[in-house]
Write a protein that holds these residues in place. Sequence first.
Motif, PDB file in Angstrom:
ATOM      1  N   ASP A  72     -22.197  16.005 -68.703  1.00  0.00           N
ATOM      2  CA  ASP A  72     -21.985  16.768 -67.473  1.00  0.00           C
ATOM      3  C   ASP A  72     -23.271  17.485 -67.043  1.00  0.00           C
ATOM      4  O   ASP A  72     -23.652  17.446 -65.870  1.00  0.00           O
ATOM      5  CB  ASP A  72     -20.867  17.789 -67.679  1.00  0.00           C
ATOM      6  N   ARG A 117     -25.852  14.881 -65.939  1.00  0.00           N
ATOM      7  CA  ARG A 117     -25.567  14.387 -64.585  1.00  0.00           C
ATOM      8  C   ARG A 117     -26.009  15.405 -63.534  1.00  0.00           C
ATOM      9  O   ARG A 117     -26.554  15.048 -62.490  1.00  0.00           O
ATOM     10  CB  ARG A 117     -24.077  14.101 -64.437  1.00  0.00           C
ATOM     11  N   ASP A 131     -25.273   9.285 -56.062  1.00  0.00           N
ATOM     12  CA  ASP A 131     -24.153  10.035 -56.621  1.00  0.00           C
ATOM     13  C   ASP A 131     -24.209   9.912 -58.143  1.00  0.00           C
ATOM     14  O   ASP A 131     -24.170   8.810 -58.693  1.00  0.00           O
ATOM     15  CB  ASP A 131     -22.841   9.471 -56.081  1.00  0.00           C
ATOM     16  N   THR A 132     -24.278  11.037 -58.830  1.00  0.00           N
ATOM     17  CA  THR A 132     -24.458  11.019 -60.290  1.00  0.00           C
ATOM     18  C   THR A 132     -23.189  11.386 -61.055  1.00  0.00           C
ATOM     19  O   THR A 132     -23.207  11.443 -62.281  1.00  0.00           O
ATOM     20  CB  THR A 132     -25.578  12.000 -60.695  1.00  0.00           C
ATOM     21  N   ARG A 133     -22.088  11.599 -60.361  1.00  0.00           N
ATOM     22  CA  ARG A 133     -20.899  12.148 -61.024  1.00  0.00           C
ATOM     23  C   ARG A 133     -20.270  11.190 -62.028  1.00  0.00           C
ATOM     24  O   ARG A 133     -19.625  11.638 -62.982  1.00  0.00           O
ATOM     25  CB  ARG A 133     -19.862  12.541 -59.970  1.00  0.00           C
ATOM     26  N   GLN A 134     -20.435   9.878 -61.841  1.00  0.00           N
ATOM     27  CA  GLN A 134     -19.798   8.903 -62.722  1.00  0.00           C
ATOM     28  C   GLN A 134     -20.798   8.172 -63.620  1.00  0.00           C
ATOM     29  O   GLN A 134     -20.432   7.191 -64.271  1.00  0.00           O
ATOM     30  CB  GLN A 134     -19.022   7.878 -61.884  1.00  0.00           C
ATOM     31  N   ASP A 153     -23.013   7.010 -66.700  1.00  0.00           N
ATOM     32  CA  ASP A 153     -22.982   7.125 -68.151  1.00  0.00           C
ATOM     33  C   ASP A 153     -24.389   7.414 -68.671  1.00  0.00           C
ATOM     34  O   ASP A 153     -25.333   7.576 -67.883  1.00  0.00           O
ATOM     35  CB  ASP A 153     -22.399   5.865 -68.792  1.00  0.00           C
ATOM     36  N   ASP A 156     -27.056   4.943 -67.494  1.00  0.00           N
ATOM     37  CA  ASP A 156     -27.342   5.096 -66.063  1.00  0.00           C
ATOM     38  C   ASP A 156     -28.203   6.331 -65.802  1.00  0.00           C
ATOM     39  O   ASP A 156     -29.111   6.305 -64.975  1.00  0.00           O
ATOM     40  CB  ASP A 156     -26.036   5.207 -65.271  1.00  0.00           C
ATOM     41  N   HIS A 215     -21.306   1.667 -53.039  1.00  0.00           N
ATOM     42  CA  HIS A 215     -22.265   1.081 -53.964  1.00  0.00           C
ATOM     43  C   HIS A 215     -23.321   0.308 -53.191  1.00  0.00           C
ATOM     44  O   HIS A 215     -23.009  -0.528 -52.336  1.00  0.00           O
ATOM     45  CB  HIS A 215     -21.572   0.140 -54.950  1.00  0.00           C
TER      46      HIS A 215
END
Length: 313
Positions: free
Chosen positions: A113, A116, A126-129, A131, A134, A270
């Motif tokens: 968290d 990110r 967008d960095t919320r998802q 891993d 990534d 995406h």
Amino acid sequence: MWLTILLAILVDQLWGEPRRFHPLVGLGWWISTVERHIHDSGLSNTRALIAGLFGWCLVITPIMLAIICLDHLLEGFWHGLLAILTLYLAIGRKSLVEHAQRVYQPLLENDLDTARQQVGMLVSRDTRQLDASDISRATCESVLENGSDALFAAIFWFAVAGVPGVVLYRVVNTLDAMWGYRSERYLYFGRVAARIDDIMNWVPARLTALSYALAGWHWRTPKNFFGVAMRCWWQQGRSWKSPNAGPVMAAGAGALGIQLGGGGIYHGRHVASPVLGAGRSAEAVDIERACRLVLHALLIWLAVLFIVTWIGS
């Protein structure tokens, strides 16, 4: 010239970016003020393009007139001090490494968290998802690309045109950062800013790509990535959406023996992008390796500039 560049880099290493009263803050205010007075979302495409050109000239002209006058007025010690401070304020290697470390440390602790959140300050996706891989990939991309923009291009233009050259580059680069988006508002208004930034970065970006490749040349180990980096540059660099970021990141990824690119989430959708580099997927340890690659490339630049200065004198 070489000594001035070395001192500016040392000042940056010791102090980092000024916490208060950074000139780029004032520059950002000036750019925003100009935009507010000349740009309207209701402009036609042609008028937006003309407004962008006029705004670019309006931002650049008073700054360059002032710095050229100051550059000619000062002599000796004071001119040398001006050169060191100007270049120091234009580069940001220590700040780049510090931002990368703020991502790297949470990754080591498996605090995704925080990682990110920190990588979101470096990239526009967008960095919320994301891993761990990534996050590492996005951070390495930012380190390699910003190494070119925030360090090597500034040194290049200082070496070519002195104080006026590095000031012009930094203003052009900031204009691109604020206006050079492919959004509805800036697609035409920011086109001049984006194209001029591309032009000013064309040579420095390719010198940076070459220095990344050379920095990947490990003389006494089997992991000699020079050839890989050069091949990635030539085969993959031109496929990237940016004509300058592509060669830089492809060569850097090849020199590190990792894969970057591949797309991400931007504004809720995406966006695909080519894969750059060769080898395994990026890992947390590669963030530090990318920072070291930038440092080794900087040492190559300093060595070459020393030789050029010595021959010239």
